[in-house]
Design a protein around this motif. Structure first.
Motif, PDB file in Angstrom:
ATOM      1  N   HIS A  99       1.142 -27.111 -39.673  1.00 26.50           N
ATOM      2  CA  HIS A  99       1.750 -27.863 -41.515  1.00 26.50           C
ATOM      3  C   HIS A  99       2.039 -29.212 -40.756  1.00 26.50           C
ATOM      4  O   HIS A  99       3.337 -29.746 -41.266  1.00 26.50           O
ATOM      5  CB  HIS A  99       2.576 -27.411 -42.202  1.00 26.50           C
ATOM      6  N   HIS A 143      -4.766 -25.085 -46.932  1.00 26.24           N
ATOM      7  CA  HIS A 143      -4.161 -26.274 -47.332  1.00 26.24           C
ATOM      8  C   HIS A 143      -4.602 -27.621 -46.848  1.00 26.24           C
ATOM      9  O   HIS A 143      -5.137 -28.621 -46.317  1.00 26.24           O
ATOM     10  CB  HIS A 143      -3.200 -26.567 -46.669  1.00 26.24           C
ATOM     11  N   ASP A 194      -4.140 -23.659 -42.172  1.00 23.64           N
ATOM     12  CA  ASP A 194      -3.143 -24.976 -41.886  1.00 23.64           C
ATOM     13  C   ASP A 194      -2.213 -25.032 -40.984  1.00 23.64           C
ATOM     14  O   ASP A 194      -1.113 -25.620 -41.191  1.00 23.64           O
ATOM     15  CB  ASP A 194      -1.962 -23.731 -43.092  1.00 23.64           C
ATOM     16  N   SER A 242       3.071 -31.122 -45.598  1.00 26.74           N
ATOM     17  CA  SER A 242       3.235 -32.003 -44.305  1.00 26.74           C
ATOM     18  C   SER A 242       4.718 -32.596 -43.769  1.00 26.74           C
ATOM     19  O   SER A 242       4.833 -33.075 -44.774  1.00 26.74           O
ATOM     20  CB  SER A 242       1.957 -32.530 -42.900  1.00 26.74           C
TER      21      SER A 242
END
Length: 557
Positions: A41, A128, A94, A99
């Motif tokens: 992330h 994501h 992901d 982020s």
């Protein structure tokens, strides 16, 4: 025998020996090392709070360790792969999306560059990865400037050095998978095959627009269909990289009582699958499920799963698989200089906005829903209050109530120094660029939405509610019947099933995201500001912000 007569005999002996050397493979198994991460992330810098693990000095207690971040992760990967020349660095999705500001400001290009520098070779897509749709994900793979913002980094964006796999994600226009389904790497001539895919529920947890033109197939059916295709290519060592996971009850390198979707998936896989690297749930575990090794490495680069395989050179199959989840402790690994340079280059461009102080807090605002029996969190209720205030005025929507999903609360606000909160801190809490949506919702639909905290969810997903709203739920009742009838109230007045209320949620939830389709019943929708801007505005107006009493939701039993 004359020397000349002995010559053919000698040549024959040498030829025989050479033939034996060429045709007889080494008897020792081939040793291969896999290093795996998941759910990074975009955490180029160590995440606030690090990782929580069992405290060896106090049985039953836990402690926080500073861990993760690209600089330390790169060093850990470098040290671990030095143990074996036959190695590969892989991931389970992901890596980008949701982020922190440093990566998000540049559309996650810094993270893709960082992971390429580390030597990441192949990864599954995660949900994501689809936050901004297929076209943007293809740009992340292949490179090029952002179509709206252009090139903002220190160098032109060249795309990922690693390969995305999307075995179950089909482009309906082309009739092909968005990325390759499989990846094969040979170690001393022996092939190891990788199948990479995301969870089939991805369309329900990304915005509908992001999933347009795509189909997400069942995980087990996809994997089992691909196994014979790999075998036809001579591959017997098969590894699955899957963005789906489970919920263990033990520490980061254990696996007691694991539950969740990954258990059923692994149990139904073709027996030819040797190893499963998983993710999505942000949990760390080192498991045997149905005799098969299954790993997950927490999140944000706090853990590298070090997996050692022994492969029979003759059959080409994995005969042994062992794993250890290695903590990427910031006090055990040095900073990788090439990562530090990359981060510094992007910080120089993002600094003025990121470091701006927007408010103050007297205590840490956490987002751990497990810390309160009813699922309330200080961070979630602060967000709900901020969103209600931002949309309460008639000209801004006329909201009387705000709700937010716990999945949209990505971090807490940690008390540090004199309690200063920067824009960067706020963005780490809400990094999705969701807009606020205020709509008419009936009392009955509101009740239905509250029940969906348990229905078709991998675990309890508590909605975070704004000040003035109250309800009770009974944990002893079955899902679908847990919210007590007549317990819903707003400023002390009962919520009437047929009455309509102006309710603010984020745009993701308004589209039915995160498993809350009841919100799609809303009418007269009014779009407001960005969710992160609402929180910044609230902090600026009310600092130092006081925490809620966590008394808005009551749990029985």
């Amino acid at each position: 025998m004359t020397p000349i007569a002995r010559l053919p005999f000698a040549i024959a002996c040498v030829a025989l020996l050479l033939s034996a050397c060429v045709s007889t493979p080494p008897s020792a198994p081939l040793s291969v090392k896999l290093l795996a991460i998941n759910d990074f992330h975009g955490n180029l810098k160590p995440p606030a709070g690090g990782i929580r693990v069992a405290d060896p000095a106090q049985p039953g207690a836990s402690m926080e360790l500073a861990a993760g971040g690209a600089e330390y992760l790169a060093s850990a990967v470098q040290q671990l792969r030095a143990k074996n020349p036959n190695h590969i660095f892989v991931a389970a999705g992901d890596l980008v999306g949701a982020s922190p500001l440093l990566s998000a400001l540049f559309h996650d290009e810094p993270t893709i560059e960082s992971l390429g520098l580390m030597g990441l070779e192949v990864t599954a897509v995660g949900n994501h990865e689809f936050d901004n749709g297929a076209a943007e994900l293809l740009r992340k793979q292949h490179g090029g400037c952002h179509p709206v913002d252009g090139c903002k980094g220190p160098e032109p964006f060249r795309g990922a050095r690693y390969q995305y796999l999307a075995a179950s994600t089909w482009d309906l226009g082309s009739g092909k998978t968005l990325f390759p389904a499989t990846y094969i790497k040979r170690f001393e001539g022996v092939p190891v095959g990788f199948i990479g895919l995301t969870l089939k529920g991805t369309p329900g947890i990304v915005s509908p627009k992001a999933a347009e033109g795509l189909r997400f197939d069942d995980e087990v059916q996809t994997i089992n269909r691909l196994v014979p295709e790999l075998q036809q290519q001579g591959v017997e060592a098969i590894v699955v990289l899957i963005h789906e996971g489970g919920f263990p009850s033990g520490d980061y390198n254990e696996c007691p009582g694991i539950s969740g979707p990954i258990v059923d998936i692994v149990q139904r896989l073709d027996k030819a699958v040797d190893l499963v690297v998983s993710g999505h749930t942000h949990k760390a575990y080192n498991c045997r499920i149905g005799g098969r090794l299954v790993t997950s490495g927490d999140k944000y680069g706090t853990i590298v799963s070090e997996i050692d395989l022994q492969i029979d050179r003759r059959t080409r199959d994995i005969v042994s698989a062992q794993a250890s989840n290695v903590l990427v402790r910031n006090d055990r690994f040095a900073k990788a200089p090439e990562q530090s340079a990359l981060i510094a280059a992007y910080e120089e461009r993002s600094g003025p906005l990121a470091k701006r102080v927007v408010g103050r807090i007297p205590v840490s605002f956490t987002r751990d829903e497990g810390a309160h029996p009813a699922g309330e969190t200080l961070m979630g209720e602060l967000i709900a209050d901020a969103q209600l205030e931002a949309t309460a005025a008639p000209e801004n929507g006329g909201a009387v109530l705000a709700l937010t999903n716990i999945g949209g609360v990505r971090a807490g606000l940690v008390m540090k120094g004199q309690g200063e909160v920067s824009y960067e801190d706020v963005f780490s809490v809400q990094p999705f660029y969701n807009t606020l949506v205020t709509l008419d919702l009936s009392g009955a639909a509101l009740y239905e939405a509250l029940e969906q905290q348990w229905l078709n969810q991998p675990k309890f997903r508590p909605l975070q509610v704004s000040s003035g709203f109250r309800y009770r739920w009974d944990a002893s009742r079955p899902p679908g019947q847990r919210v007590l009838a007549g317990s819903l109230s707003l400023h002390g007045k009962p919520i009437e099933p047929q009455a309509r209320y102006r309710v603010t949620i984020n745009s993701f939830m308004a589209a039915g995201g995160d498993g809350f389709p009841a919100f799609t019943q809303g009418l007269a929708a009014r779009t407001g500001m960005m969710d992160v801007d609402a929180l910044v505005q609230y902090l600026e107006r009310h600092s130092p912000v006081q925490p809620s009493a966590l008394d808005r939701v009551q749990r029985l039993n």
